[in-house]
Design an enzyme around this catalytic site. Structure first.
Site, PDB file in Angstrom:
ATOM      1  N   GLY A  42     -39.630  10.451 -53.692  1.00  0.00           N
ATOM      2  CA  GLY A  42     -39.857   9.019 -53.861  1.00  0.00           C
ATOM      3  C   GLY A  42     -40.935   8.609 -52.884  1.00  0.00           C
ATOM      4  N   GLU A  43     -40.643   7.620 -52.097  1.00  0.00           N
ATOM      5  CA  GLU A  43     -41.612   7.151 -51.108  1.00  0.00           C
ATOM      6  C   GLU A  43     -40.898   7.132 -49.755  1.00  0.00           C
ATOM      7  OE1 GLU A  43     -45.067   6.465 -49.775  1.00  0.00           O
ATOM      8  OE2 GLU A  43     -43.488   5.103 -49.118  1.00  0.00           O
ATOM      9  N   SER A  44     -41.312   8.023 -48.881  1.00  0.00           N
ATOM     10  CA  SER A  44     -40.546   8.207 -47.640  1.00  0.00           C
ATOM     11  C   SER A  44     -40.528   6.938 -46.784  1.00  0.00           C
ATOM     12  CB  SER A  44     -41.099   9.388 -46.841  1.00  0.00           C
ATOM     13  OG  SER A  44     -42.487   9.265 -46.653  1.00  0.00           O
ATOM     14  N   CYS A  74     -39.515  16.768 -51.281  1.00  0.00           N
ATOM     15  CA  CYS A  74     -40.707  15.928 -51.181  1.00  0.00           C
ATOM     16  C   CYS A  74     -40.540  14.815 -50.145  1.00  0.00           C
ATOM     17  CB  CYS A  74     -41.058  15.409 -52.570  1.00  0.00           C
ATOM     18  SG  CYS A  74     -42.795  15.006 -52.731  1.00  0.00           S
ATOM     19  N   ARG A 101     -47.982  14.516 -44.849  1.00  0.00           N
ATOM     20  CA  ARG A 101     -47.772  13.697 -46.057  1.00  0.00           C
ATOM     21  C   ARG A 101     -48.987  13.719 -46.958  1.00  0.00           C
ATOM     22  NH1 ARG A 101     -46.332   7.665 -45.241  1.00  0.00           N
ATOM     23  NH2 ARG A 101     -45.946   7.851 -47.469  1.00  0.00           N
ATOM     24  N   ILE A 128     -45.809  16.475 -56.661  1.00  0.00           N
ATOM     25  CA  ILE A 128     -46.265  15.106 -56.937  1.00  0.00           C
ATOM     26  C   ILE A 128     -46.597  14.428 -55.610  1.00  0.00           C
ATOM     27  CG2 ILE A 128     -45.695  12.873 -57.968  1.00  0.00           C
ATOM     28  CD1 ILE A 128     -43.586  14.376 -59.667  1.00  0.00           C
ATOM     29  N   ARG A 129     -47.855  14.207 -55.379  1.00  0.00           N
ATOM     30  CA  ARG A 129     -48.306  13.645 -54.089  1.00  0.00           C
ATOM     31  C   ARG A 129     -47.483  14.243 -52.943  1.00  0.00           C
ATOM     32  NH1 ARG A 129     -48.774   8.702 -52.549  1.00  0.00           N
ATOM     33  NH2 ARG A 129     -46.836   7.970 -53.440  1.00  0.00           N
ATOM     34  N   HIS A 164     -40.552  19.715 -56.612  1.00  0.00           N
ATOM     35  CA  HIS A 164     -39.391  19.071 -57.245  1.00  0.00           C
ATOM     36  C   HIS A 164     -38.704  20.026 -58.225  1.00  0.00           C
ATOM     37  CE1 HIS A 164     -40.361  14.911 -55.989  1.00  0.00           C
ATOM     38  NE2 HIS A 164     -41.601  15.342 -56.034  1.00  0.00           N
ATOM     39  N   GLU A 166     -35.874  19.650 -59.361  1.00  0.00           N
ATOM     40  CA  GLU A 166     -35.065  18.815 -60.268  1.00  0.00           C
ATOM     41  C   GLU A 166     -35.866  18.342 -61.472  1.00  0.00           C
ATOM     42  OE1 GLU A 166     -36.475  17.858 -57.552  1.00  0.00           O
ATOM     43  OE2 GLU A 166     -37.080  15.763 -57.666  1.00  0.00           O
TER      44      GLU A 166
HETATM   45  N1  GLN Z   1     -46.043  10.952 -51.056  1.00  0.00           N
HETATM   46  C1  GLN Z   1     -44.665  10.587 -50.928  1.00  0.00           C
HETATM   47  C2  GLN Z   1     -44.325  10.211 -49.498  1.00  0.00           C
HETATM   48  O1  GLN Z   1     -45.107  10.385 -48.625  1.00  0.00           O
HETATM   49  C3  GLN Z   1     -43.765  11.709 -51.377  1.00  0.00           C
HETATM   50  C4  GLN Z   1     -43.967  11.949 -52.845  1.00  0.00           C
HETATM   51  C5  GLN Z   1     -42.755  12.449 -53.555  1.00  0.00           C
HETATM   52  O2  GLN Z   1     -41.636  12.385 -53.055  1.00  0.00           O
HETATM   53  N2  GLN Z   1     -42.957  12.876 -54.770  1.00  0.00           N
HETATM   54  O3  GLN Z   1     -43.263   9.726 -49.262  1.00  0.00           O
END
Ligand code: GLN
Length: 182
Positions: A42-44, A74, A101, A128-129, A164, A166
């Site tokens: 997600g977004e940390s 992630c 990150r 993913i990113r 990921h 999952e």
């Molecule tokens: N770029 C996100 C972060 O820094 C992590 C991306 C992800 O969990 N798919 O939190």
């Protein structure tokens, strides 16, 4: 952990392995009996804020640091890292790794590959990113390396992947995590 991000897919994988799983959304959920925790992607930064706002952070850190098995994917990896490159901000800081990150830049922000996870074999990996692990302490076992970057590792009760599992149909990483629990 169901505050934000891709938790549903983790729950599906756990269910496919006949493990009981429930969503943690608020502090009282922490009082249900649990043998392990998944911190999803997600977004940390957002997840870190929500963990503190919901007043779950301290209790969870205690559980993690007392040995409860945790699997971070992630953003979850970032939350568990002892240090995040380029900032003084940390979250649980429970694992002796430095996380970088959004480490793959814009061009290669998201990609798919297949590579080895030590102890399992070749597995599909969705990035993913994603972060990668810039460095790891001596007690950290390195489990996957892709393009010379560490992308999965374990230290005692903590398992992390940059990718990921999952989001693929392969549930062997979740099976590995369940073995860490049992
Ligand atoms: N770029 C996100 C972060 O820094 C992590 C991306 C992800 O969990 N798919 O939190």
């Amino acid at each position: 952990m169901a505050l934000q991000g891709g938790f549903i897919e983790h729950i599906r994988h756990l269910q496919s392995l006949e493990a009981d799983a429930f969503e943690i959304r608020k502090k009282t959920d922490l009082h249900r009996e649990m043998d392990g925790l998944i911190l999803p992607g997600g977004e940390s930064t957002t997840m870190g804020i929500l963990l503190k706002e919901s007043d779950m952070f301290d209790e969870l850190k205690l559980k993690i640091d007392s040995g409860m098995p945790v699997f971070g994917t992630c953003a979850g990896l970032i939350l568990l890292a002892h240090k995040i490159a380029g900032t003084e901000i940390t979250y649980f800081a429970s694992m002796d790794i430095v996380a970088k990150r959004n480490a793959y830049g814009r061009q290669l922000g998201s990609f798919y590959t297949e590579a080895e996870l030590k102890g399992i074999g070749i597995i599909p990996m969705v990035f993913i990113r994603a972060p990668y692990i810039e460095s790891a302490g001596e007690s950290v076992e390195i489990l996957s390396v892709v393009n010379d970057r560490i992308v999965a590792a374990r230290e005692k009760n903590i398992l992390v992947t940059s990718y990921h599992p999952e989001l693929t149909s392969d549930n062997r990483v979740h099976q590995y995590f369940l073995k860490m629990i049992t």
